[in-house]
Design a protein around this motif. Structure first.
Motif, short mmCIF file in Angstrom:
data_model
loop_
_atom_site.label_atom_id
_atom_site.label_comp_id
_atom_site.label_asym_id
_atom_site.label_seq_id
_atom_site.Cartn_x
_atom_site.Cartn_y
_atom_site.Cartn_z
N LEU A 329 0.92 -1.12 -0.02
CA LEU A 329 -0.05 0.01 0.16
C LEU A 329 0.73 1.20 -0.02
N TYR A 330 0.56 2.13 -0.83
CA TYR A 330 1.19 3.45 -1.04
C TYR A 330 0.07 4.47 -0.79
N THR A 331 0.83 5.75 -0.12
CA THR A 331 -0.09 6.75 0.09
C THR A 331 0.64 7.99 0.05
N TRP A 334 -2.29 14.96 1.53
CA TRP A 334 -2.44 15.71 2.80
C TRP A 334 -2.68 14.47 3.86
N GLY A 335 -1.87 14.82 4.97
CA GLY A 335 -1.52 13.86 5.94
C GLY A 335 -2.09 14.56 7.44
N GLU A 336 -2.92 15.33 7.46
CA GLU A 336 -3.15 16.22 8.60
C GLU A 336 -3.61 15.33 9.95
N TYR A 337 -4.55 14.37 9.33
CA TYR A 337 -5.31 13.57 10.34
C TYR A 337 -4.46 12.04 10.47
N GLY A 338 -3.20 11.78 9.92
CA GLY A 338 -2.69 10.33 9.79
C GLY A 338 -3.36 9.45 8.84
N GLN A 339 -3.92 10.21 7.86
CA GLN A 339 -4.59 9.43 6.99
C GLN A 339 -3.91 8.66 5.92
N LEU A 340 -2.29 8.93 6.01
CA LEU A 340 -1.25 8.11 5.06
C LEU A 340 -0.90 7.07 5.84
N GLY A 341 -1.05 7.15 7.06
CA GLY A 341 -0.96 5.43 7.41
C GLY A 341 0.76 5.31 8.00
N HIS A 342 1.36 6.47 8.03
CA HIS A 342 2.88 6.59 8.40
C HIS A 342 3.18 6.83 9.70
N GLN A 343 2.09 6.95 10.63
CA GLN A 343 2.31 7.29 12.03
C GLN A 343 3.03 8.51 12.15
N THR A 344 2.54 9.68 11.40
CA THR A 344 2.74 10.97 11.45
C THR A 344 1.75 11.58 10.87
N VAL A 345 1.60 13.21 11.13
CA VAL A 345 0.79 13.95 10.26
C VAL A 345 1.32 14.55 9.34
N THR A 346 2.23 14.12 8.69
CA THR A 346 3.02 14.85 7.76
C THR A 346 2.59 14.63 6.39
N SER A 347 2.50 15.54 5.51
CA SER A 347 1.94 15.57 4.31
C SER A 347 3.04 15.12 3.17
N LEU A 348 2.79 14.60 2.18
CA LEU A 348 3.73 14.07 1.12
C LEU A 348 3.48 14.25 -0.16
N ASP A 349 4.24 14.71 -1.02
CA ASP A 349 3.90 14.85 -2.49
C ASP A 349 4.75 13.99 -3.39
N GLU A 350 4.92 12.66 -2.75
CA GLU A 350 5.42 11.52 -3.48
C GLU A 350 5.03 10.23 -2.72
N PRO A 351 4.70 9.22 -3.64
CA PRO A 351 4.17 8.08 -2.85
C PRO A 351 5.09 7.42 -1.82
N GLN A 352 4.47 6.82 -0.93
CA GLN A 352 5.44 6.41 0.25
C GLN A 352 4.76 5.04 0.59
N ARG A 353 5.51 3.87 0.68
CA ARG A 353 4.79 2.63 1.10
C ARG A 353 4.50 2.77 2.65
N VAL A 354 3.44 2.27 3.04
CA VAL A 354 2.99 2.27 4.43
C VAL A 354 3.54 0.87 4.93
N GLU A 355 4.79 0.94 5.62
CA GLU A 355 5.44 -0.40 6.19
C GLU A 355 4.77 -1.07 7.16
N PHE A 356 3.59 -0.73 8.08
CA PHE A 356 2.89 -1.50 8.84
C PHE A 356 2.70 -2.70 8.35
N PHE A 357 2.06 -2.82 6.90
CA PHE A 357 1.65 -4.17 6.53
C PHE A 357 2.71 -4.98 6.28
N ARG A 358 3.90 -4.48 5.62
CA ARG A 358 4.86 -5.35 5.20
C ARG A 358 5.61 -5.92 6.71
N ALA A 359 5.58 -4.91 7.71
CA ALA A 359 6.15 -5.50 9.16
C ALA A 359 5.39 -6.47 9.67
#
Length: 386
Positions: A329-331, A334-359
Protein backbone atom coordinates in the motif's frame (compact mmCIF):
# COMPACT_ATOMS: atom_id res chain seq x y z
CA UNK A 1 -9.71 -10.64 5.08
CA UNK A 2 -9.17 -8.00 7.78
CA UNK A 3 -9.92 -4.28 7.47
CA UNK A 4 -7.72 -1.56 8.97
CA UNK A 5 -8.43 2.17 9.25
CA UNK A 6 -6.37 5.29 9.92
CA UNK A 7 -6.94 9.04 9.79
CA UNK A 8 -9.94 11.15 10.88
CA UNK A 9 -11.82 9.43 13.72
CA UNK A 10 -13.74 12.21 15.47
CA UNK A 11 -17.02 10.30 15.17
CA UNK A 12 -15.63 6.84 15.82
CA UNK A 13 -15.59 5.84 12.15
CA UNK A 14 -12.45 3.79 12.80
CA UNK A 15 -12.70 2.85 16.46
CA UNK A 16 -14.68 3.83 19.55
CA UNK A 17 -12.11 4.04 22.31
CA UNK A 18 -13.86 4.71 25.60
CA UNK A 19 -17.23 5.58 27.05
CA UNK A 20 -17.92 8.44 29.39
CA UNK A 21 -20.28 8.32 32.36
CA UNK A 22 -23.09 9.96 30.41
CA UNK A 23 -23.00 7.24 27.77
CA UNK A 24 -21.08 9.34 25.27
CA UNK A 25 -17.94 8.14 23.53
CA UNK A 26 -14.58 9.88 23.61
CA UNK A 27 -12.72 9.27 20.36
CA UNK A 28 -9.19 10.09 19.36
CA UNK A 29 -9.56 12.48 16.43
CA UNK A 30 -6.33 11.43 14.69
CA UNK A 31 -5.45 7.75 14.24
CA UNK A 32 -2.00 7.71 12.63
CA UNK A 33 -1.36 3.98 12.97
CA UNK A 34 -3.34 1.38 10.94
CA UNK A 35 -5.92 0.07 13.43
CA UNK A 36 -7.96 -3.07 12.84
CA UNK A 37 -11.71 -2.52 12.66
CA UNK A 38 -13.86 -4.40 15.13
CA UNK A 39 -15.50 -7.57 13.82
CA UNK A 40 -19.26 -7.97 14.03
CA UNK A 41 -20.37 -10.83 16.23
CA UNK A 42 -23.72 -12.37 15.24
CA UNK A 43 -26.21 -13.91 17.62
CA UNK A 44 -24.56 -17.33 17.31
CA UNK A 45 -21.23 -15.88 18.47
CA UNK A 46 -19.50 -16.04 15.07
CA UNK A 47 -17.20 -13.19 14.02
CA UNK A 48 -18.10 -11.75 10.63
CA UNK A 49 -15.53 -9.78 8.63
CA UNK A 50 -16.66 -6.99 6.32
CA UNK A 51 -16.52 -7.76 2.59
CA UNK A 52 -16.53 -4.12 1.48
CA UNK A 53 -16.27 -0.67 3.06
CA UNK A 54 -18.12 2.47 2.00
CA UNK A 55 -17.35 5.83 3.63
CA UNK A 56 -18.43 9.46 3.79
CA UNK A 57 -16.90 12.27 5.87
CA UNK A 58 -18.42 11.27 9.20
CA UNK A 59 -19.63 7.71 8.63
CA UNK A 60 -18.51 4.23 7.61
CA UNK A 61 -20.73 1.50 6.20
CA UNK A 62 -19.40 -2.07 6.43
CA UNK A 63 -21.03 -4.38 3.92
CA UNK A 64 -21.18 -8.05 4.93
CA UNK A 65 -21.91 -10.31 1.97
CA UNK A 66 -21.34 -13.75 3.50
CA UNK A 67 -24.56 -15.63 4.18
CA UNK A 68 -27.41 -13.27 5.07
CA UNK A 69 -25.88 -10.04 3.78
CA UNK A 70 -26.38 -6.81 5.73
CA UNK A 71 -24.81 -3.41 6.47
CA UNK A 72 -23.32 -2.07 9.71
CA UNK A 73 -22.87 1.67 10.30
CA UNK A 74 -20.15 3.35 12.36
CA UNK A 75 -19.48 7.01 12.99
CA UNK A 76 -21.86 9.94 13.38
CA UNK A 77 -25.30 8.90 14.59
CA UNK A 78 -24.41 5.22 14.90
CA UNK A 79 -25.10 3.40 18.18
CA UNK A 80 -22.15 3.34 20.57
CA UNK A 81 -22.75 -0.29 21.51
CA UNK A 82 -21.14 -2.71 19.06
CA UNK A 83 -23.76 -5.29 20.04
CA UNK A 84 -26.52 -3.24 18.45
CA UNK A 85 -24.85 -1.51 15.54
CA UNK A 86 -26.43 -3.24 12.57
CA UNK A 87 -29.14 -1.23 10.87
CA UNK A 88 -31.80 -3.91 10.95
CA UNK A 89 -34.30 -1.11 11.54
CA UNK A 90 -33.44 0.00 8.01
CA UNK A 91 -34.00 -3.53 6.75
CA UNK A 92 -30.54 -3.93 5.24
CA UNK A 93 -30.59 -7.72 5.38
CA UNK A 94 -30.39 -9.18 1.91
CA UNK A 95 -28.74 -6.16 0.29
CA UNK A 96 -26.02 -6.76 -2.31
CA UNK A 97 -24.34 -3.35 -2.44
CA UNK A 98 -24.30 -0.05 -0.56
CA UNK A 99 -23.41 3.59 -1.20
CA UNK A 100 -23.18 6.20 1.55
CA UNK A 101 -23.10 10.01 1.60
CA UNK A 102 -23.36 12.45 4.48
CA UNK A 103 -27.14 12.47 4.23
CA UNK A 104 -28.23 9.15 2.72
CA UNK A 105 -27.48 5.45 2.64
CA UNK A 106 -28.44 3.71 -0.60
CA UNK A 107 -28.91 -0.06 -0.60
CA UNK A 108 -29.18 -2.36 -3.62
CA UNK A 109 -31.38 -5.44 -3.28
CA UNK A 110 -32.04 -8.11 -5.93
CA UNK A 111 -35.42 -6.51 -6.71
CA UNK A 112 -35.08 -2.84 -5.71
CA UNK A 113 -32.92 0.17 -4.81
CA UNK A 114 -33.60 2.03 -1.55
CA UNK A 115 -32.22 5.32 -0.18
CA UNK A 116 -32.53 5.98 3.56
CA UNK A 117 -32.31 9.46 5.11
CA UNK A 118 -29.59 9.22 7.77
CA UNK A 119 -30.56 12.57 9.25
CA UNK A 120 -34.14 11.55 10.04
CA UNK A 121 -33.80 7.79 10.73
CA UNK A 122 -37.33 7.12 9.54
CA UNK A 123 -38.87 3.64 9.40
CA UNK A 124 -39.15 3.63 5.61
CA UNK A 125 -36.80 4.68 2.79
CA UNK A 126 -37.02 8.21 1.43
CA UNK A 127 -36.66 6.96 -2.15
CA UNK A 128 -37.14 3.57 -3.81
CA UNK A 129 -36.82 2.15 -7.33
CA UNK A 130 -37.99 -1.30 -8.37
CA UNK A 131 -35.79 -3.56 -10.49
CA UNK A 132 -38.14 -5.33 -12.84
CA UNK A 133 -35.79 -7.92 -14.33
CA UNK A 134 -32.84 -10.05 -13.25
CA UNK A 135 -30.71 -8.29 -15.85
CA UNK A 136 -31.36 -4.94 -14.18
CA UNK A 137 -30.27 -6.38 -10.82
CA UNK A 138 -27.01 -7.70 -12.24
CA UNK A 139 -26.24 -4.28 -13.74
CA UNK A 140 -26.27 -2.53 -10.35
CA UNK A 141 -22.84 -1.30 -9.24
CA UNK A 142 -23.59 1.60 -6.90
CA UNK A 143 -23.71 4.50 -7.33
CA UNK A 144 -24.69 3.19 -10.80
CA UNK A 145 -28.28 1.98 -11.19
CA UNK A 146 -30.12 0.93 -14.37
CA UNK A 147 -30.29 3.93 -16.70
CA UNK A 148 -28.38 6.30 -14.45
CA UNK A 149 -26.81 6.82 -11.04
CA UNK A 150 -27.46 7.99 -7.48
CA UNK A 151 -26.09 11.51 -6.89
CA UNK A 152 -24.83 13.03 -3.64
CA UNK A 153 -27.40 15.84 -3.76
CA UNK A 154 -31.07 16.00 -4.81
CA UNK A 155 -32.39 14.99 -7.22
CA UNK A 156 -30.76 11.70 -6.27
CA UNK A 157 -31.55 9.81 -9.47
CA UNK A 158 -29.69 11.15 -12.52
CA UNK A 159 -29.94 9.61 -15.97
CA UNK A 160 -26.96 8.70 -18.18
CA UNK A 161 -26.75 8.49 -21.98
CA UNK A 162 -27.43 4.88 -22.97
CA UNK A 163 -24.52 4.71 -25.44
CA UNK A 164 -21.96 5.06 -22.63
CA UNK A 165 -22.58 1.53 -21.27
CA UNK A 166 -21.13 2.43 -17.88
CA UNK A 167 -19.07 -0.13 -15.96
CA UNK A 168 -18.31 1.96 -12.87
CA UNK A 169 -18.73 5.52 -11.61
CA UNK A 170 -16.82 7.60 -9.05
CA UNK A 171 -18.31 10.76 -7.54
CA UNK A 172 -16.10 13.57 -6.22
CA UNK A 173 -17.12 16.65 -4.28
CA UNK A 174 -18.56 18.30 -7.40
CA UNK A 175 -17.46 16.17 -10.35
CA UNK A 176 -17.84 12.63 -11.66
CA UNK A 177 -15.61 10.14 -13.48
CA UNK A 178 -17.19 7.29 -15.44
CA UNK A 179 -15.58 4.14 -16.84
CA UNK A 180 -17.30 2.50 -19.82
CA UNK A 181 -17.37 -1.18 -20.74
CA UNK A 182 -14.73 -0.51 -23.40
CA UNK A 183 -12.36 1.12 -20.89
CA UNK A 184 -12.95 4.73 -21.98
CA UNK A 185 -13.09 7.51 -19.35
CA UNK A 186 -15.71 10.27 -19.28
CA UNK A 187 -15.90 13.19 -16.83
CA UNK A 188 -18.31 16.01 -16.05
CA UNK A 189 -19.13 18.55 -13.35
CA UNK A 190 -16.96 21.26 -11.82
CA UNK A 191 -13.62 21.72 -13.58
CA UNK A 192 -12.09 24.66 -11.68
CA UNK A 193 -9.05 22.63 -10.53
CA UNK A 194 -8.44 20.61 -13.69
CA UNK A 195 -10.19 17.59 -12.16
CA UNK A 196 -11.99 16.76 -15.42
CA UNK A 197 -8.75 16.11 -17.31
CA UNK A 198 -9.68 18.02 -20.47
CA UNK A 199 -6.75 20.42 -20.32
CA UNK A 200 -8.68 23.43 -19.04
CA UNK A 201 -10.51 24.69 -15.96
CA UNK A 202 -14.00 24.88 -17.41
CA UNK A 203 -16.93 22.82 -16.16
CA UNK A 204 -18.91 20.30 -18.19
CA UNK A 205 -22.65 19.70 -17.82
CA UNK A 206 -22.63 16.44 -19.79
CA UNK A 207 -20.19 13.48 -19.82
CA UNK A 208 -17.20 14.23 -22.03
CA UNK A 209 -14.50 11.76 -23.04
CA UNK A 210 -11.00 12.37 -21.66
CA UNK A 211 -9.26 12.51 -25.01
CA UNK A 212 -5.76 12.22 -23.55
CA UNK A 213 -6.64 8.67 -22.45
CA UNK A 214 -8.41 7.68 -25.65
CA UNK A 215 -7.19 4.36 -27.02
CA UNK A 216 -5.77 3.23 -23.67
CA UNK A 217 -8.33 0.96 -21.96
CA UNK A 218 -8.71 1.67 -18.24
CA UNK A 219 -9.81 -0.77 -15.54
CA UNK A 220 -10.45 1.50 -12.53
CA UNK A 221 -11.46 5.14 -11.92
CA UNK A 222 -11.66 7.17 -8.72
CA UNK A 223 -12.19 10.76 -7.60
CA UNK A 224 -11.22 12.89 -4.65
CA UNK A 225 -12.36 16.34 -3.64
CA UNK A 226 -10.80 18.06 -6.64
CA UNK A 227 -8.59 15.40 -8.26
CA UNK A 228 -9.06 12.18 -10.19
CA UNK A 229 -7.14 9.02 -11.03
CA UNK A 230 -7.43 5.88 -13.12
CA UNK A 231 -5.52 2.66 -13.79
CA UNK A 232 -4.76 1.38 -17.29
CA UNK A 233 -5.18 -2.19 -18.44
CA UNK A 234 -1.40 -2.53 -18.07
CA UNK A 235 -1.32 -1.36 -14.45
CA UNK A 236 -0.20 2.23 -15.04
CA UNK A 237 -1.61 4.99 -12.82
CA UNK A 238 -2.77 8.30 -14.30
CA UNK A 239 -3.62 11.34 -12.14
CA UNK A 240 -4.97 14.83 -12.78
CA UNK A 241 -6.55 17.81 -11.01
CA UNK A 242 -5.52 19.78 -7.92
CA UNK A 243 -2.10 19.15 -6.39
CA UNK A 244 -2.11 21.71 -3.56
CA UNK A 245 -1.37 19.04 -0.93
CA UNK A 246 0.65 16.73 -3.17
CA UNK A 247 -2.37 14.48 -3.75
CA UNK A 248 -1.27 13.81 -7.32
CA UNK A 249 2.14 12.60 -6.20
CA UNK A 250 3.71 15.46 -8.16
CA UNK A 251 5.99 18.18 -6.70
CA UNK A 252 3.91 20.66 -4.69
CA UNK A 253 5.47 24.07 -4.10
CA UNK A 254 3.31 24.84 -1.08
CA UNK A 255 4.11 21.49 0.49
CA UNK A 256 7.85 21.85 -0.05
CA UNK A 257 7.86 25.39 1.39
CA UNK A 258 5.96 24.28 4.47
CA UNK A 259 8.34 21.36 4.91
CA UNK A 260 11.38 23.62 4.63
CA UNK A 261 9.92 26.11 7.10
CA UNK A 262 9.13 23.37 9.63
CA UNK A 263 12.62 21.96 9.22
CA UNK A 264 14.18 25.36 9.87
CA UNK A 265 12.03 25.94 12.93
CA UNK A 266 13.02 22.58 14.36
CA UNK A 267 16.74 23.21 13.82
CA UNK A 268 16.60 26.84 14.97
CA UNK A 269 17.75 28.23 11.63
CA UNK A 270 15.17 30.97 11.78
CA UNK A 271 16.91 32.42 14.81
CA UNK A 272 20.35 32.71 13.27
CA UNK A 273 22.05 33.80 10.06
CA UNK A 274 21.89 31.31 7.18
CA UNK A 275 24.83 30.53 4.97
CA UNK A 276 22.83 31.35 1.84
CA UNK A 277 21.76 35.00 1.34
CA UNK A 278 17.97 35.50 0.80
CA UNK A 279 18.54 36.88 -2.70
CA UNK A 280 20.39 33.74 -3.77
CA UNK A 281 17.70 31.52 -2.19
CA UNK A 282 15.08 33.34 -4.25
CA UNK A 283 17.09 32.79 -7.42
CA UNK A 284 17.35 29.08 -6.67
CA UNK A 285 13.58 28.88 -6.16
CA UNK A 286 13.00 30.64 -9.48
CA UNK A 287 15.28 28.13 -11.24
CA UNK A 288 13.21 25.20 -10.00
CA UNK A 289 9.80 26.87 -10.09
CA UNK A 290 8.77 25.07 -13.27
CA UNK A 291 8.92 21.64 -11.57
CA UNK A 292 6.18 22.52 -9.06
CA UNK A 293 2.66 21.67 -10.14
CA UNK A 294 -0.41 23.29 -8.58
CA UNK A 295 -2.94 22.07 -11.15
CA UNK A 296 -2.49 19.20 -13.60
CA UNK A 297 -5.26 19.66 -16.14
CA UNK A 298 -4.26 16.67 -18.31
CA UNK A 299 -3.81 13.07 -17.08
CA UNK A 300 -0.18 12.50 -16.02
CA UNK A 301 1.50 9.11 -15.66
CA UNK A 302 2.64 8.58 -12.06
CA UNK A 303 5.36 6.07 -11.30
CA UNK A 304 4.32 4.81 -7.87
CA UNK A 305 6.61 1.80 -7.71
CA UNK A 306 9.06 1.02 -10.50
CA UNK A 307 9.06 -2.69 -9.73
CA UNK A 308 5.34 -3.50 -9.97
CA UNK A 309 1.97 -2.51 -11.41
CA UNK A 310 -0.97 -0.82 -9.69
CA UNK A 311 -3.92 -3.01 -8.81
CA UNK A 312 -6.38 -0.50 -7.33
CA UNK A 313 -6.47 3.17 -6.33
CA UNK A 314 -8.70 5.41 -4.21
CA UNK A 315 -8.82 9.16 -3.58
CA UNK A 316 -9.75 11.10 -0.45
CA UNK A 317 -10.44 14.80 -0.26
CA UNK A 318 -6.75 15.68 -0.68
CA UNK A 319 -4.89 12.39 -0.44
CA UNK A 320 -4.51 9.26 -2.56
CA UNK A 321 -3.80 5.58 -1.86
CA UNK A 322 -2.84 2.79 -4.25
CA UNK A 323 -2.29 -0.95 -3.92
CA UNK A 324 0.35 -2.68 -6.04
CA UNK A 325 0.10 -6.14 -7.55
CA UNK A 326 2.62 -7.30 -4.93
CA UNK A 327 0.23 -6.30 -2.13
CA UNK A 328 1.96 -3.13 -0.94
CA UNK A 329 0.00 0.00 0.00
CA UNK A 330 1.33 3.42 -1.03
CA UNK A 331 -0.16 6.73 0.14
CA UNK A 332 0.54 10.40 -0.53
CA UNK A 333 -1.03 13.87 -0.24
CA UNK A 334 -2.54 15.62 2.79
CA UNK A 335 -1.71 13.84 6.05
CA UNK A 336 -3.00 16.18 8.75
CA UNK A 337 -5.14 13.47 10.39
CA UNK A 338 -2.77 10.56 9.89
CA UNK A 339 -4.69 9.34 6.83
CA UNK A 340 -1.43 8.35 5.10
CA UNK A 341 -0.76 5.65 7.69
CA UNK A 342 2.89 6.51 8.30
CA UNK A 343 2.34 7.17 12.03
CA UNK A 344 2.81 10.92 11.47
CA UNK A 345 0.64 13.86 10.40
CA UNK A 346 3.10 14.88 7.69
CA UNK A 347 1.89 15.51 4.14
CA UNK A 348 3.76 14.03 1.16
CA UNK A 349 3.93 14.91 -2.53
CA UNK A 350 5.38 11.57 -3.56
CA UNK A 351 4.13 8.01 -2.96
CA UNK A 352 5.45 6.30 0.15
CA UNK A 353 4.85 2.70 1.17
CA UNK A 354 2.90 2.05 4.37
CA UNK A 355 5.42 -0.11 6.22
CA UNK A 356 2.94 -1.42 8.80
CA UNK A 357 1.58 -4.11 6.50
CA UNK A 358 5.01 -5.25 5.34
CA UNK A 359 6.19 -5.44 8.97
CA UNK A 360 3.12 -7.52 9.88
CA UNK A 361 3.69 -9.84 6.89
CA UNK A 362 0.36 -8.81 5.41
CA UNK A 363 -0.71 -8.44 1.81
CA UNK A 364 -3.05 -5.54 1.05
CA UNK A 365 -5.92 -6.45 -1.27
CA UNK A 366 -8.06 -3.32 -1.38
CA UNK A 367 -8.09 0.30 -0.26
CA UNK A 368 -10.93 2.80 0.22
CA UNK A 369 -10.27 6.45 1.01
CA UNK A 370 -12.72 8.44 3.05
CA UNK A 371 -12.69 12.22 2.92
CA UNK A 372 -9.99 12.48 5.62
CA UNK A 373 -9.22 8.83 6.38
CA UNK A 374 -8.22 5.55 4.74
CA UNK A 375 -9.35 1.94 5.02
CA UNK A 376 -7.32 -1.03 3.78
CA UNK A 377 -8.17 -4.73 3.52
CA UNK A 378 -5.32 -7.18 4.07
CA UNK A 379 -4.62 -10.87 4.59
CA UNK A 380 -1.79 -12.59 6.39
CA UNK A 381 0.95 -13.89 4.12
CA UNK A 382 2.48 -17.25 4.83
CA UNK A 383 6.15 -16.91 5.77
CA UNK A 384 8.28 -19.66 4.31
CA UNK A 385 10.21 -21.69 6.88
CA UNK A 386 13.98 -21.61 6.51
Amino acid sequence: MRWFGFGFNAFGQICVQEKLDKGESSNEVKVTHPTELSSHVDRSGCCLEASQIRVSWSRRASLHLDGDSFVILAGFGAPISTEDCDISNLESHGCKDAFISETHLTLAFPDRIESWDLQKWEKSPSWCMDLKTQAESSDVNLPLVPGGYIALKPPFYRSLPGHLKARSLALGAEHAVLLTATGAVYTWGLGSHGQLGHGGLTSEEEPRAVEALWGMPMTCVTTGGWHSACISDGGDLYVWGWNESGQLGLPSRGLRKASQQNSRQQTGELCCDTSTPPAEELKEEEKHEEVFISIQAFPALLDVSPSCEIQTVSCGSRHTAAVTTTGDLYTWGWGEYGQLGHQTVTSLDEPQRVEFFRAEHMRVLDVVCGTWNTFAAAVKEEVACS
